[in-house]
Design an enzyme around this catalytic site. Sequence first.
Site, PDB file in Angstrom:
ATOM      1  N   SER B  21     145.353  23.449 -85.521  1.00 11.12           N
ATOM      2  CA  SER B  21     145.122  23.683 -86.944  1.00 11.12           C
ATOM      3  C   SER B  21     144.091  22.701 -87.511  1.00 11.12           C
ATOM      4  O   SER B  21     144.110  21.514 -87.218  1.00 11.12           O
ATOM      5  CB  SER B  21     146.443  23.513 -87.692  1.00 11.12           C
ATOM      6  OG  SER B  21     146.232  23.689 -89.071  1.00 11.12           O
ATOM      7  N   ASN B 127     153.480  22.541 -90.829  1.00 12.88           N
ATOM      8  CA  ASN B 127     152.804  21.243 -90.826  1.00 12.88           C
ATOM      9  C   ASN B 127     153.635  20.270 -91.652  1.00 12.88           C
ATOM     10  O   ASN B 127     153.555  20.249 -92.878  1.00 12.88           O
ATOM     11  CB  ASN B 127     151.394  21.403 -91.406  1.00 12.88           C
ATOM     12  CG  ASN B 127     150.679  20.078 -91.561  1.00 12.88           C
ATOM     13  OD1 ASN B 127     151.184  19.028 -91.152  1.00 12.88           O
ATOM     14  ND2 ASN B 127     149.500  20.120 -92.149  1.00 12.88           N
ATOM     15  N   CYS B 130     152.427  16.874 -94.201  1.00 16.89           N
ATOM     16  CA  CYS B 130     151.997  16.938 -95.586  1.00 16.89           C
ATOM     17  C   CYS B 130     152.862  16.006 -96.426  1.00 16.89           C
ATOM     18  O   CYS B 130     154.077  15.951 -96.256  1.00 16.89           O
ATOM     19  CB  CYS B 130     152.156  18.376 -96.074  1.00 16.89           C
ATOM     20  SG  CYS B 130     151.192  18.750 -97.509  1.00 16.89           S
ATOM     21  N   LYS B 165     155.542  21.207 -86.469  1.00 10.57           N
ATOM     22  CA  LYS B 165     154.513  20.253 -86.037  1.00 10.57           C
ATOM     23  C   LYS B 165     154.838  18.867 -86.577  1.00 10.57           C
ATOM     24  O   LYS B 165     154.940  18.669 -87.784  1.00 10.57           O
ATOM     25  CB  LYS B 165     153.138  20.715 -86.525  1.00 10.57           C
ATOM     26  CG  LYS B 165     152.019  19.769 -86.088  1.00 10.57           C
ATOM     27  CD  LYS B 165     150.669  20.418 -86.275  1.00 10.57           C
ATOM     28  CE  LYS B 165     149.551  19.455 -85.933  1.00 10.57           C
ATOM     29  NZ  LYS B 165     148.229  20.086 -86.077  1.00 10.57           N
ATOM     30  N   ASN B 192     150.455  15.347 -84.620  1.00 14.60           N
ATOM     31  CA  ASN B 192     149.437  15.371 -85.656  1.00 14.60           C
ATOM     32  C   ASN B 192     148.694  14.034 -85.575  1.00 14.60           C
ATOM     33  O   ASN B 192     148.982  13.226 -84.695  1.00 14.60           O
ATOM     34  CB  ASN B 192     150.093  15.596 -87.025  1.00 14.60           C
ATOM     35  CG  ASN B 192     149.150  16.358 -87.962  1.00 14.60           C
ATOM     36  OD1 ASN B 192     147.972  16.040 -88.047  1.00 14.60           O
ATOM     37  ND2 ASN B 192     149.675  17.352 -88.652  1.00 14.60           N
ATOM     38  N   GLY B 217     141.304  12.772 -81.467  1.00 14.81           N
ATOM     39  CA  GLY B 217     140.326  12.697 -80.382  1.00 14.81           C
ATOM     40  C   GLY B 217     140.862  11.952 -79.170  1.00 14.81           C
ATOM     41  O   GLY B 217     142.027  11.531 -79.142  1.00 14.81           O
ATOM     42  N   GLY B 243     146.675  16.390 -78.845  1.00 13.22           N
ATOM     43  CA  GLY B 243     146.190  15.016 -78.960  1.00 13.22           C
ATOM     44  C   GLY B 243     145.139  14.671 -77.929  1.00 13.22           C
ATOM     45  O   GLY B 243     145.448  14.374 -76.781  1.00 13.22           O
ATOM     46  N   THR B 266     140.107  18.230 -81.931  1.00 17.02           N
ATOM     47  CA  THR B 266     138.800  17.625 -82.179  1.00 17.02           C
ATOM     48  C   THR B 266     137.719  18.113 -81.202  1.00 17.02           C
ATOM     49  O   THR B 266     136.558  18.240 -81.576  1.00 17.02           O
ATOM     50  CB  THR B 266     138.950  16.088 -82.115  1.00 17.02           C
ATOM     51  OG1 THR B 266     139.897  15.707 -83.125  1.00 17.02           O
ATOM     52  CG2 THR B 266     137.652  15.367 -82.360  1.00 17.02           C
TER      53      THR B 266
HETATM   54  C1  LIG Z   1     139.203  17.427 -89.210  1.00 19.99           C
HETATM   55  C2  LIG Z   1     140.641  17.687 -88.889  1.00 19.99           C
HETATM   56  C3  LIG Z   1     141.394  18.525 -89.717  1.00 19.99           C
HETATM   57  C4  LIG Z   1     142.737  18.775 -89.440  1.00 19.99           C
HETATM   58  N1  LIG Z   1     143.440  19.607 -90.267  1.00 19.99           N
HETATM   59  C5  LIG Z   1     144.741  19.891 -89.969  1.00 19.99           C
HETATM   60  C6  LIG Z   1     145.472  20.822 -90.767  1.00 19.99           C
HETATM   61  O1  LIG Z   1     144.947  21.429 -91.708  1.00 19.99           O
HETATM   62  N2  LIG Z   1     146.772  21.043 -90.448  1.00 19.99           N
HETATM   63  C7  LIG Z   1     147.381  20.443 -89.384  1.00 19.99           C
HETATM   64  O2  LIG Z   1     148.556  20.700 -89.130  1.00 19.99           O
HETATM   65  N3  LIG Z   1     146.708  19.579 -88.598  1.00 19.99           N
HETATM   66  C8  LIG Z   1     145.394  19.289 -88.865  1.00 19.99           C
HETATM   67  N4  LIG Z   1     144.703  18.419 -88.045  1.00 19.99           N
HETATM   68  C9  LIG Z   1     145.366  17.787 -86.900  1.00 19.99           C
HETATM   69  C10 LIG Z   1     145.073  18.527 -85.601  1.00 19.99           C
HETATM   70  O3  LIG Z   1     145.575  19.844 -85.632  1.00 19.99           O
HETATM   71  C11 LIG Z   1     145.663  17.785 -84.387  1.00 19.99           C
HETATM   72  O4  LIG Z   1     147.061  17.708 -84.540  1.00 19.99           O
HETATM   73  C12 LIG Z   1     145.126  16.374 -84.242  1.00 19.99           C
HETATM   74  O5  LIG Z   1     143.763  16.331 -84.583  1.00 19.99           O
HETATM   75  C13 LIG Z   1     145.312  15.797 -82.834  1.00 19.99           C
HETATM   76  O6  LIG Z   1     144.650  16.566 -81.848  1.00 19.99           O
HETATM   77  P1  LIG Z   1     143.157  16.243 -81.302  1.00 19.99           P
HETATM   78  O7  LIG Z   1     143.145  14.805 -80.902  1.00 19.99           O
HETATM   79  O8  LIG Z   1     142.953  17.180 -80.166  1.00 19.99           O
HETATM   80  O9  LIG Z   1     142.239  16.513 -82.436  1.00 19.99           O
HETATM   81  C14 LIG Z   1     143.352  18.167 -88.307  1.00 19.99           C
HETATM   82  C15 LIG Z   1     142.578  17.347 -87.485  1.00 19.99           C
HETATM   83  C16 LIG Z   1     141.247  17.104 -87.744  1.00 19.99           C
HETATM   84  C17 LIG Z   1     140.451  16.214 -86.826  1.00 19.99           C
END
Ligand SMILES: Cc1cc2nc3c(=O)[nH]c(=O)nc-3n(C[C@H](O)[C@H](O)[C@H](O)COP(=O)(O)O)c2cc1C
Lengths: 275, 304
Positions: B21, B127, B130, B165, B192, B217, B243, B266
């Site tokens: 997301s 989510n 929040c 989540k 998250n 990231g 993650g 990411t």
């Molecule tokens: C720019 C950005 C926006 C995100 N927006 C949401 C969101 O709207 N809702 C949500 O549940 N998680 C959101 N996340 C969290 C990601 O879904 C994910 O849980 C988190 O980035 C860890 O994974 P990654 O390291 O692969 O990015 C967001 C992450 C990023 C980087």
Amino acid sequence: MSPDPSIPCKHTVDCRVESIACVAVETFLLTLRAPSIVKAARPGQFVNLSVPRCGEILWRRPFSIHQVDNESGTFSVLFNVVGRGSQALNRVQLGDSLNCLGPLGNRFQIPPGTDELIIVAGGLGIAPFYFLLQDWAQEPFQKIIFYGVASNDRFCRLDDFSRLCSSLHLTTDDGSQGEKGTVIDSLRRHLCIKSERNRFLLTCGPTSMLRAVQRLGAEFQLSGAVSVENRMACGFGACMGCPVKLKNPGAPHKPYALACKDGPVFSLTEIVIDE
Amino acid sequence: MNEIAIRIGSVEFANPIMVASGTFGYAEEFDGLVDFREIGAVVTKTVTLEPRPGNAPPRIYETAAGMLNSIGLPNVGVKDFIDQKMPFLRTLQSRIVVNVAGVTAKDYVAVVACLDSVPGIDAFELNYSCPNVKQGGMSFSSNAQIAEAVTASVRKETKKPLIAKLTPNVTSISDIGRAVEQGGADALSAINTLVGMAVDVRTRKPRLSTITGGLSGPAIKPIALAKVYELCKSVSIPVVAIGGIMNLHDALEFFMVGAIAVQVGTANFMNPGCAAEITRDLRCYCQQQDLNLSDLIGSLEVDG
Ligand SMILES: Cc1cc2nc3c(=O)[nH]c(=O)nc-3n(C[C@H](O)[C@H](O)[C@H](O)COP(=O)(O)O)c2cc1C
Ligand SMILES: Cc1cc2nc3c(=O)[nH]c(=O)nc-3n(C[C@H](O)[C@H](O)[C@H](O)COP(=O)(O)OP(=O)(O)OC[C@H]3O[C@@H](n4cnc5c(N)ncnc54)[C@H](O)[C@@H]3O)c2cc1C
Ligand code: FES
């Protein structure tokens, strides 16, 4: 305007490095072979380049499309070495492959009936205008460039630019070439000269300059467009990380546009330019 | 044929590679950049009851092998989501998981109630990161009782799979995991983003308008692995891992600690085709090793 289906839209492609040349202090012209990007690109658009072999660096780096050559299927970006990403880019070798995501963003558009195009560029803000002038070389209107840098060793491709425009006004902060001062002083003087021509202004460069141009535009009731350079993670509207504040949002819950998707080119009066 | 399909609740996913997301927009942004058929599920940007403008800039900052964000859940609101975003999502062959959030428990229920009968939606992800306005801005998943209660009330609104989540910004993620399992969640997803911060030394200002933001990231992958491992040992519902996943190798690590599926976040920004590539690589890997996905899940070998 609906997109022309024969033009490929944004995509990722591995591009061969055709050349890299130092054109001014800490400024490089990098030419990449990517016929599919060249075919799709329009002046004002940018590409998001993968920085080679850099584990710690996460994001791609956005650069304006500076020049295209349809015959050889190559395009160039003009970049300044300012940090880790641009340093790594500066070390690429001929024949290396770089992954390119593009073309991204909207493009410069000039209203019909324009008979004087004013380009105001600070530093590397000059980059997108080469492509623009290339594309509009046949257009009959006047093309006047105001181009300012810190000192004369930072000017890029002056001969080429002067060939493509009607007049080129140079300024340097230290007075080492052209007029001493900023493009704003020089632009103001030009605008004070009464003219019957339909003027349209395009600008790109440091935020402080953009703000000053915006103020001058308002003072002289000039229409125009500005190209912004926000920090970008994705470059195609996915992360929502690059908001630009709108002066008159369409709805209260939509106070921002996205620089990468709705821009990078915005109407001069449309956006709030802050820090 | 080596099997890589998975099941959450009553829904089968053709493969276990999803997109996270907020990192995949409403999918339309990726048109032309990725083969959607290879994505097991698209998890949408968080949808809230009312539209939200999002936070002031700057919203993002790049850090060592990671990034900080404080996007602030900007979205068009549930009504426009249905009218404007679902038509494109519905054309995709991937499963569609709608991520929902609210500032009160009632909001979660209301959003899911609005969406439950909308065609094309396969599951919901709640989510819980929040900020809860009633709890002084503490996130919903920082309190086990609240997380359980919200899950239980949403559960009454839908028969579709509910994925809760979880935030890693808590003392014990497994306490929260067990609570939402009690509340009726069909699966957990974690993690998250982690709370993080960066400062511009020249101006002495924080790099984000909200001062702190969420770190994501590759930098967070070891933490995510540890949290997912802990959750997998604590609950009996499936865990979807998130993650720092950039490639098949990263995904395999999460499968080995027990995740049933993974979400790519990411990585989509730099490599929009990432999730589809991982699916293809996973299929090749399973073929080469002559394995089913189920042989990998929880296959971690711990000595002693
Ligand atoms: C720019 C950005 C926006 C995100 N927006 C949401 C969101 O709207 N809702 C949500 O549940 N998680 C959101 N996340 C969290 C990601 O879904 C994910 O849980 C988190 O980035 C860890 O994974 P990654 O390291 O692969 O990015 C967001 C992450 C990023 C980087
Ligand atoms: C649409 C667009 C077009 C651009 N076109 C060009 C171009 O044609 N030529 C060019 O040289 N640069 C251009 N830029 C800026 C370029 O992307 C940054 O200079 C580059 O990303 C810096 O990367 P780095 O790793 O070297 O620097 P970092 O280590 O990331 O940062 C070093 C310094 O650069 C500044 N910086 C970082 N990102 C940006 C950014 N997006 N905009 C402005 N300053 C930034 C930082 O504040 C810092 O002071 C453009 C940016 C955008 C968004
Ligand atoms: S850079 Fe990601 S939305 Fe603009």
